[in-house]
Write an enzyme that holds these catalytic residues in place. Structure first.
Site, PDB file in Angstrom:
ATOM      1  N   TRP A 325      50.209  69.084 116.580  1.00 16.25           N
ATOM      2  CA  TRP A 325      50.865  69.648 115.399  1.00 16.25           C
ATOM      3  C   TRP A 325      52.209  68.970 115.156  1.00 16.25           C
ATOM      4  O   TRP A 325      52.637  68.791 114.008  1.00 16.25           O
ATOM      5  CB  TRP A 325      51.067  71.151 115.588  1.00 16.25           C
ATOM      6  CG  TRP A 325      51.807  71.837 114.482  1.00 16.25           C
ATOM      7  CD1 TRP A 325      51.282  72.402 113.351  1.00 16.25           C
ATOM      8  CD2 TRP A 325      53.226  72.051 114.379  1.00 16.25           C
ATOM      9  NE1 TRP A 325      52.278  72.939 112.564  1.00 16.25           N
ATOM     10  CE2 TRP A 325      53.473  72.748 113.174  1.00 16.25           C
ATOM     11  CE3 TRP A 325      54.309  71.724 115.207  1.00 16.25           C
ATOM     12  CZ2 TRP A 325      54.750  73.097 112.774  1.00 16.25           C
ATOM     13  CZ3 TRP A 325      55.588  72.074 114.801  1.00 16.25           C
ATOM     14  CH2 TRP A 325      55.804  72.755 113.598  1.00 16.25           C
ATOM     15  N   HIS A 326      52.881  68.566 116.248  1.00 11.32           N
ATOM     16  CA  HIS A 326      54.217  67.990 116.120  1.00 11.32           C
ATOM     17  C   HIS A 326      54.214  66.587 115.541  1.00 11.32           C
ATOM     18  O   HIS A 326      55.230  66.152 114.984  1.00 11.32           O
ATOM     19  CB  HIS A 326      54.925  67.993 117.479  1.00 11.32           C
ATOM     20  CG  HIS A 326      55.417  69.333 117.894  1.00 11.32           C
ATOM     21  ND1 HIS A 326      54.609  70.257 118.507  1.00 11.32           N
ATOM     22  CD2 HIS A 326      56.632  69.925 117.762  1.00 11.32           C
ATOM     23  CE1 HIS A 326      55.308  71.357 118.751  1.00 11.32           C
ATOM     24  NE2 HIS A 326      56.530  71.181 118.296  1.00 11.32           N
ATOM     25  N   GLY A 327      53.130  65.854 115.670  1.00 11.11           N
ATOM     26  CA  GLY A 327      53.156  64.520 115.086  1.00 11.11           C
ATOM     27  C   GLY A 327      52.023  63.630 115.545  1.00 11.11           C
ATOM     28  O   GLY A 327      51.310  63.938 116.509  1.00 11.11           O
TER      29      GLY A 327
END
Length: 487
Positions: A325-327
């Protein structure tokens, strides 16, 4: 528009005055003002992405309206999947397209098959991961019949685009935030003052703690091959405080700003670096995201029920999803996987719910056992953040190896002390100590300075606030974007 900018310092009072004086007792007018203000706030970065928010809003609003009177389960599922596909499709395209393209080409190259692929020059919309998850919570809860869909498009638009938490959370649930747009808001002086107090603390965390620590973290991580031992460790610890001050500082400003307008947002951080194990850390860190994955992914997968292997599978899936989700980088998956490894022993030994009580309740200091647990957990967190911050997994591993090797070399220790004194500075050391002490004394409140000096002499209380403001002015670090804007 940054919270710590002159633009926002002008923008906020204007919206506040219009909201409470021009549109007082006019619910529709206040909601419409929030929509307009939110679009101005977001469009300050790039007006073109306003169409993206509007499109997502229209899709989920329409799906909600259709779900309201639809009883056929098959049709309801189709409507739900329309919402999920559109939102995740937008997220995939803007955030992950080039990542998957690169890895797809690399995988076939490994097998001896050459594939040509063209990168797209995609600009990542600020905060897209936040508002897509927020609006998906609406359609999922309507589908589950936990929430009645709305026909008030203005209220729904305000819920999706609410400017205090639009670009970096907290990721609000529709069941909590949306009904607040239906109710008339009355100005409450005490609530507004408390909101200003939380904004002040959030600015202190961002400007004084995060931005100053960023200078050290950037220097060390960007030139890690030049350093070893304690210097690398100092850089890792600096980033650990940077990301906490940056992200929790944003959440404090967002929650405090919302209170100025009569809204209550969920608490997003509960002093996570005082956690006694990793399970407790994840109950205290980015709470809105971890509970989102818990309710919409982990529990539907079976949660902690079922066989041991299913429990392991569910935990690994959640942590990998949280990392991804963060990248679009393998370092984020490594960070999520490492946290899963930290968490699994606690789950398998049924100790993941061991520390759900207050930390050192009614005591000035933690016990020796608690202190060791806090320091041990903090050390694991620092190691994990190295993967999060590094450019690639190889850099992260080299960083850790050089850190350990240098700890036992005299020259490395000497150069690290010189680096600490010249770059990190004694002044910032005292400010960090001050910060940790304030956080410790306020560890059982909604935010650290919520109750500090509240019952004391007014002059003492105002002097404390002035000290924070003074530190914000004189110790303003380099103007760094909020880290989580990129997510």
């Amino acid at each position: 528009m940054l919270f710590n900018s002159i633009d926002f310092a002008i923008f906020l009072p204007i919206v506040f005055i219009l909201y409470w004086f021009v549109f007082k007792n006019k619910l529709k007018g206040q909601n419409l003002l929030i929509v307009v203000a939110s679009y101005v706030f977001y469009g300050w970065w790039d007006w073109r992405f306003l169409f993206l928010i509007l499109f997502s809003t229209l899709v989920d609003y329409s799906v909600g309206v259709k779900l309201k009177n639809e009883e056929r389960q098959k049709t309801r599922k189709i409507l739900l999947w329309i919402s999920v596909t559109v939102n995740l499709g937008l997220l995939f395209f803007f955030k992950y397209y080039n990542f998957f393209l690169d890895n797809f080409i690399e995988a076939f190259s490994f097998l001896g098959v050459k594939i040509n692929g063209s990168h797209l020059n995609i600009i990542l919309p600020v905060g897209i991961s936040f508002y897509t998850f927020q609006t998906m919570s609406y359609t999922i809860d309507v589908y589950r019949r936990k929430l009645e869909s709305t026909k008030d498009f203005i209220a729904f638009s305000a819920f999706v685009s609410f400017f205090p938490q639009l670009v970096a959370g907290p990721i609000e649930r529709a069941t909590h935030l949306l009904p607040q747009f239906y109710r008339k808001r009355k100005f409450e002086y005490a609530k507004a003052v408390d909101g200003m107090r939380q904004i002040l603390w959030g600015l202190f965390k961002k400007v004084v703690i995060a931005d100053n620590c960023a200078e050290i973290a950037n220097q060390v991580f960007n030139h890690s091959e030049q350093y070893s031992g304690l210097t690398l460790l100092i850089g890792a610890i600096a980033f650990t405080f940077q990301i906490y001050g940056d992200f929790s500082g944003y959440s404090d400003i967002a929650i405090g700003t919302s209170r100025l307008f009569g809204f209550d947002l969920m608490q997003n951080f509960r002093f996570p670096y005082f956690s006694r194990d990793i399970a407790e850390f994840w109950r205290r860190w980015h709470i809105s995201l971890s509970t989102w994955f818990r309710d919409y992914v982990y529990i539907p997968l079976g949660g902690s029920r079922g066989s041991k292997w299913k429990r392991i599978r569910n935990v690994v899936i959640i942590f990998l999803l949280s990392g991804f989700w963060h990248g679009a980088n393998w370092t984020f998956l490594a960070w999520g996987g490492l946290n899963a490894l930290y968490f699994l022993p606690l789950l398998l030994l049924n100790k993941n719910r061991k520390n759900i009580d207050e930390i050192a309740p009614k005591r000035l200091f933690p016990s020796f056992k608690e202190g060791i647990a806090i320091l041990s957990t903090f050390s694991l967190i620092v190691i994990a953040w190295i993967f999060f911050r590094a450019e690639n997994i190889g850099d992260a591993i080299s960083f850790i190896i050089s850190s350990v090797e240098g700890l036992f070399k005299f020259d490395s220790i000497k150069s690290s002390i010189e680096f600490y004194l010249t770059v990190f500075g004694i002044k910032l050391s005292f400010v960090l100590l001050f910060f940790i002490i304030i956080e410790w004394f306020g560890r059982n409140e909604l935010f650290a300075i919520s109750k500090i000096f509240i019952r004391s002499n007014k002059i003492l209380r105002l002097s404390f606030y002035f000290l924070l403001f003074y530190l914000i002015v004189i110790m303003k670090g380099g103007e760094e974007d909020f880290i989580y804007f990129q997510f």
